[in-house]
Write an enzyme that holds these catalytic residues in place. Structure first.
Site, PDB file in Angstrom:
ATOM      1  N   CYS A  74      43.087  37.003  40.227  1.00 11.22           N
ATOM      2  CA  CYS A  74      41.884  37.929  40.012  1.00 11.22           C
ATOM      3  C   CYS A  74      41.005  37.312  40.607  1.00 11.22           C
ATOM      4  CB  CYS A  74      41.616  38.198  38.652  1.00 11.22           C
ATOM      5  SG  CYS A  74      40.885  36.779  37.594  1.00 11.22           S
ATOM      6  N   ALA A  75      39.704  37.724  40.526  1.00 10.70           N
ATOM      7  CA  ALA A  75      38.306  37.184  41.357  1.00 10.70           C
ATOM      8  C   ALA A  75      37.955  35.646  40.824  1.00 10.70           C
ATOM      9  CB  ALA A  75      37.324  38.017  41.435  1.00 10.70           C
TER      10      ALA A  75
END
Length: 376
Positions: A74-75
């Site tokens: 994910c980020a």
């Protein structure tokens, strides 16, 4: 509940450079995934946004392999930990999450040896998640660093480990896609920071002018770095010849493409300069010089050893941008194939000339995403 495993950006890099299979479940939104993702020869990736998995991962279990390592991305890492835990609870055992998410992937720098020099060696520092390349030129225990990333610890730790003293920091041009670490590193090691004067007209700090023909020696030997003025990507872009063997082209010439001329808003003005550099200045150089660019755009440009390079003469055979039949065709090729501009490129330029002083978090956000210095 079993604790989910973690995997660092350095470990992911080992998978890519080692050509080992890795399955990635990227839980960022679709636009972010399409724009920029982890890639490699044996990387298989699917994108399922995190918000589609809040009620459970049962709907994607048949897409997740059992026999190979699975990495959830994910980020920043929080969402990937949650999803990885759900996969573990549903019987998937070989699951990890990426520590620090895509922000850490953007910042990892991997040193790879390119070749030997007089009483030393040349190393390419591969920022694999961003496609940025920087260099350490070593001779007799002293070094020149070219086009440093802002993560200067990558260079200082390598230098300390190998008993190398960093003496010079060079930027081949004013960067617009990433924040330079050259000036900060020069201050840290009491070295000399070199910048092309035509790119430095607005800078707010002292520097040494990287002028054509100015030889920069390293290690007290005959090994020298010779600048060649080569505008086109920027008005001050300067190429470096190292040991009459290597050609550090900055953002002028890449392995599969050439540099864009528009990041200062002067594409029409600088196309002619770019053509002159590629079709005249470089043509006068030895075809046996090994081109070492400041960026790469695709993982296919990486060799099996993890380096990005090509013989200059070979590029004149295979690089389409070096084979336009006339100036009009070249101009059309360049101006019609410009990719989207880099993230926060104006702020990055302002930071690199010393007019902005972003925080560490702001720097990370400014640099997120792929480099976009090449014409496709």
């Amino acid at each position: 509940m079993t604790k989910v495993n973690s995997m660092s950006a350095a470990q992911v890099t080992e998978y890519i450079l080692g050509n080992k299979p890795l399955f990635i479940l990227d839980v960022r939104n679709e636009d972010d995934f399409r724009s920029w993702k982890i890639e490699g020869k044996h990387i298989q990736a699917i994108n399922v946004p995190y918000f589609d998995l809040l009620d459970g991962v049962e709907g994607i279990l048949d897409q997740i392999p059992d026999e190979q390592p699975v990495l959830v991305v994910c980020a920043k890492e929080g969402s990937s930990i949650f999803v990885a835990e759900q996969l573990l609870e549903n019987g998937k055992s070989n699951v990890s999450y990426l520590v620090g998410g895509m922000k850490s992937w953007s910042e990892h720098v991997e040193p790879v040896k390119v070749g030997n020099l007089q009483d030393g060696a040349l190393y390419q520092f591969v920022r694999i998640g961003k496609g940025c390349l920087s260099y350490m030129i070593v001779s007799n225990g002293e070094a020149i660093i070219v086009d440093s990333a802002r993560m200067i610890s990558a260079y200082t730790e390598f230098a300390d480990k190998n008993n190398i003293k960093i003496k010079h920091l060079i930027d081949t041009h004013l960067h617009a896609d990433h924040l330079s670490g050259g000036r900060e590193l020069a201050e840290k090691v009491s070295g000399t920071y070199w910048l092309p004067p035509k790119d430095a007209e607005e800078v707010s700090f002292d520097y040494s002018p990287l002028d054509e023909g100015k030889e920069i020696s390293v290690g007290g030997t005959t090994l020298t770095v010779t600048p060649i003025y080569s505008p086109g990507h920027t008005i001050g872009s300067t190429t470096l010849i190292v040991d009459d063997k290597y050609l550090l082209t900055g953002d002028i010439l890449f392995v599969d493409s050439i540099g864009r001329p528009d990041l200062a808003g002067k594409a029409e003005d600088w196309v002619e300069d770019l053509r002159t550099t590629l079709y005249s200045t470089y043509k006068e150089l030895s075809e046996d010089l090994i081109v070492l660019p400041a960026h790469f755009a695709k993982m296919t440009e990486l060799s099996d050893e993890g380096t990005v390079s090509a013989r200059l003469g070979e590029l004149y055979k295979v690089n389409a941008a070096l084979n336009a039949e006339n100036e009009d065709l070249f101009r059309t090729m360049v101006t019609n194939n410009l990719p989207p501009q880099p993230n926060a490129y104006q702020e990055i330029r302002q930071s690199n000339i010393g007019k902005l002083n972003p925080s560490e978090d702001e720097q990370r956000d400014m640099e997120l995403g792929p480099n976009r210095c090449a014409i496709h």
